[in-house]
Design an enzyme around this catalytic site. Structure first.
Site, PDB file in Angstrom:
ATOM      1  N   ASP A 175      -8.752   3.136  -5.948  1.00 33.56           N
ATOM      2  CA  ASP A 175      -9.037   3.796  -7.233  1.00 33.56           C
ATOM      3  C   ASP A 175     -10.235   3.139  -7.915  1.00 33.56           C
ATOM      4  O   ASP A 175     -11.111   3.811  -8.454  1.00 33.56           O
ATOM      5  CB  ASP A 175      -7.802   3.713  -8.142  1.00 33.56           C
ATOM      6  CG  ASP A 175      -6.543   4.223  -7.457  1.00 33.56           C
ATOM      7  OD1 ASP A 175      -6.524   5.391  -7.068  1.00 33.56           O
ATOM      8  OD2 ASP A 175      -5.588   3.440  -7.285  1.00 33.56           O
TER       9      ASP A 175
ATOM     10  N   HIS B 156      -0.371   3.111  -9.847  1.00 36.70           N
ATOM     11  CA  HIS B 156      -1.136   3.912  -8.892  1.00 36.70           C
ATOM     12  C   HIS B 156      -0.505   5.307  -8.854  1.00 36.70           C
ATOM     13  O   HIS B 156       0.298   5.628  -7.989  1.00 36.70           O
ATOM     14  CB  HIS B 156      -1.103   3.243  -7.514  1.00 36.70           C
ATOM     15  CG  HIS B 156      -1.823   4.046  -6.467  1.00 36.70           C
ATOM     16  ND1 HIS B 156      -3.199   4.156  -6.430  1.00 36.70           N
ATOM     17  CD2 HIS B 156      -1.369   4.785  -5.432  1.00 36.70           C
ATOM     18  CE1 HIS B 156      -3.547   4.915  -5.404  1.00 36.70           C
ATOM     19  NE2 HIS B 156      -2.456   5.312  -4.798  1.00 36.70           N
TER      20      HIS B 156
ATOM     21  N   VAL C  69       0.837  -1.199   0.000  1.00 37.77           N
ATOM     22  CA  VAL C  69       0.000   0.000   0.000  1.00 37.77           C
ATOM     23  C   VAL C  69       0.876   1.256   0.000  1.00 37.77           C
ATOM     24  O   VAL C  69       0.540   2.258  -0.627  1.00 37.77           O
ATOM     25  CB  VAL C  69      -0.939  -0.007   1.227  1.00 37.77           C
ATOM     26  CG1 VAL C  69      -1.794   1.249   1.268  1.00 37.77           C
ATOM     27  CG2 VAL C  69      -1.809  -1.260   1.231  1.00 37.77           C
TER      28      VAL C  69
END
Lengths: 435, 435
Positions: free
Chosen positions: B247, B275, B217
């Site tokens: 997302d 990301h 993460v």
């Protein structure tokens, strides 16, 4: 203005016309003129979908009839009965949460939305009550709830007027309260927060479900619950609770630690009385693995002299270590308190809740909110447990916390309809680490 | 010293002797000499029950055999197989969480402990990884976990050495990362965080379960996941994931809003690629109520020009409104990502995860971590979805995010064993509102 600050993700925010007109047409709301009003916020309720932006008209179902307020994606319509996955679900229930922009709520709201508390067949509407100051943060919370895509969370609305937010609520979780200012003692806090809970009681009385359950978390929670109850005479007094479940949970953990057993072995722990330093964690009736606790823990000195302090200091120790108050475990205890009322209590066990004393079997003074051992059949209601032992050590401490609650009640006579207040609280009994 | 600062609720904290000795006897740990060590903390693992304070000896069960580290009440022994309520439960699994004192973890840990993620018959051990600086806060988190009395949460340990914390873990949720300093761009963050993930990869390689699942993460999460994977050659490359689920969730919510339907009607949404701001939310393959999305939303200009920006700006808007980054919904998306791997994917649908590209059917460059559409049978593993459409508009954007990930990979060559790094990232593509 909140409208101007709206996120670009919201194509166009506007007040829902029907919501605007309802503010002035509902006869119940005419009572508002008697209440000290906070600054009005004409655009306090947002709906981010304008009719011309909805491209796929979905048949308006019964489920959303009368829906007047909404936030973001929660303004969209749905029909639970039309779909295989959801048609066996229960009917939607409305849950109001005050202090919704605070840290405890930030944990609790997501628990409620997940289905963990009310069950995985119980769709819910969350009605978030905040303040003028916290309104933008409320929008942020609502945005995070949107982004979580919880299937059970069908409606979210935000507002700062309890007469709007509490409309038709089956549960009111009253977490918001003013924190103590510098130098403020319990008496000062009682007055300032008592006024909030008097207003919220009036609002619940006017617009909430006639059988709404009310759980007060904001401190001083016992007397706040009493004030709220006294201002809501149309809701059964039995429906008002003050949260002492975090104290119970902490007590169970410490007893488990002391006994050297896992915490699921500890049962029948009562927190008696006030949520303050006069509270009485009861080790006399507690059990470890079904046996009387004192057969297992024979360190009476620890039980009588240290155990209570450890529980009461827990919040303060946590603030020192973690840098903030214990929001997550408080939210867990609120979830526990609700679950204890909507699921049958395990055979032989009980739970603690601050409830109205009228008709109690322990000889506690009537007409206060006092934490006592309760059992529930899972219908939202409870009964007090009759067969508990009270020895001299316990009785003496019950009398002390009872005296404090009677004194707190005298402090708020102006808010409960009993006439002038007379405040003679002898000492500051706020728990360390509490607001 | 943490020991001296221990709460009065902990009668006497001490290092468990077996834990101390294991630090020097485990041959795997001898690899540590090759790793840049952070300051050592000899008493980093606490046990707050001394043997002479356990009054009720409970037979040591198989479940706790080999248990060397613990916190507070989680040091007590238990035997899941001996009890009616728990004997049908699965075997305990070890879950490590890094950045355990941070806000995302503060939401996630309680979700894990509640059973919401891994199921109500899955007991868990939480192994919390923090830093020297956050060690006291870690103790605070562990205390709140104690006070929550979650029956499924059987063990909690805290530490700052990944070689201890990752021992035997089946899941590693790597949330902790250094936040960007003032003026720091993605390249700087890649280097500073890459070193952390290289070390954690080595530790996982040395001590974690051979089939551990790793979810990264901490940002920049795709390349951090690649670095972690490259440093853990003994764990299948397929087991490493970078989180793009938040997302995906945000994309679904915005598509629901735009279509005027409740979010449970939106499916088949892929987040492709990195990301970062080059990520590609895919509306070509998405469906609304089972129909191709473009049949429902015909505002192509909005889809092509606004939709992606709205999702990417969401975090920034939230910070403005709420005053902090979106911890709660991030934790929800981590829970979603895990659940997607351990429950069968609904028929016809898929989920997004940043995974290793080797063998992908889309023509994406190999040897990077790229978010793609996945399906799972619920066994912790996944397969890539084959039947997706890729048109020119989508392809062009896939190429851009692919190029960025290849550039990021060149930046961290010194950390993946590919030799010298050469950093030519053209622009700062951090998402607004992200660390």
């Amino acid at each position: 203005m909140a409208i101007a600050e709206l996120s670009p993700s919201y194509p166009r925010a506007r007040v829902h016309p029907s919501s605007l007109s309802s503010r002035f047409s509902n006869p119940l709301l005419s009572r508002r003129r008697f209440i000290p009003l906070r600054p009005s916020r004409p655009n306090g309720v947002l709906c981010s979908i304008a009719p011309n932006q909805i491209q796929v008209p979905v048949a308006t179902p019964a489920d959303s009839a009368g829906k007047k307020e909404c936030f973001g994606v929660f303004c969209t319509t749905y029909d639970l009965k039309a779909e295989e996955k959801t048609k066996s679900w229960k009917s939607l229930i409305n849950i109001a949460v005050s202090g919704a922009a605070g840290m405890i709520s930030n944990h609790l709201l997501f628990k409620l939305a997940s289905g963990e508390v009310f069950g995985y067949d119980q769709p819910i509407a969350l009605k978030l009550l905040g303040s003028e100051r916290s309104f933008q943060a409320l929008e942020g919370v609502a945005m995070e709830l949107e982004d979580s895509l919880y299937p059970l969370l069908r409606e979210v609305s935000i507002g700062i007027d309890p007469y709007e937010v509490f409309q038709d609520v089956e549960w009111a979780l009253l977490i918001g309260a003013k924190p103590r200012g510098p130098g403020m003692e319990r008496a000062g806090l009682l007055d300032i927060n008592g006024q909030i809970f008097a207003e919220q009681g009036k609002a619940l009385n006017a617009v909430a479900s006639r059988n709404a359950k009310v759980l007060v978390v904001g401190n001083p929670c016992n007397t706040n619950a009493l004030i709220c109850m006294k201002n809501a005479p149309n809701i059964p007094a039995k429906n008002f609770h003050a949260l002492t479940r975090l104290d119970e949970n902490r007590a169970k953990c410490q007893l488990a630690l002391k006994a050297g057993v896992f915490y699921d072995k500890v049962s029948n722990v009562t927190i008696w009385g006030n949520h303050s330093t006069t509270q009485v964690p009861d080790f006399l009736n507690a059990k470890i693995d079904g046996r009387p606790l004192k057969e297992v823990i024979n360190d009476i000195k620890w039980l009588e002299e240290e155990f209570t302090n450890i529980i009461q200091n827990r919040g303060g120790v946590l603030i020192k270590k973690w840098g903030r108050s214990s929001a997550a475990s408080t939210a867990v205890s609120i979830a526990d308190a609700i679950k204890s009322l909507i699921t049958p209590t395990p055979e032989g066990d009980w739970f603690s809740s601050g409830v109205y004393t009228n008709g109690n079997p322990y000889g506690i003074a009537e007409d206060i909110v006092f934490s006592m051992p309760c059992r529930s059949q899972g219908d939202g209601d409870y009964e007090l447990v009759k067969d508990v032992l009270i020895d001299d050590f316990l009785l003496k401490r019950l009398r002390k916390t009872e005296a404090e609650l009677l004194a707190e009640k005298r402090c708020v006579g102006h808010l409960t309809g009993e006439g002038n207040a007379y405040c003679d609280l002898p000492e500051d009994t706020m728990l360390p680490g509490e607001m």
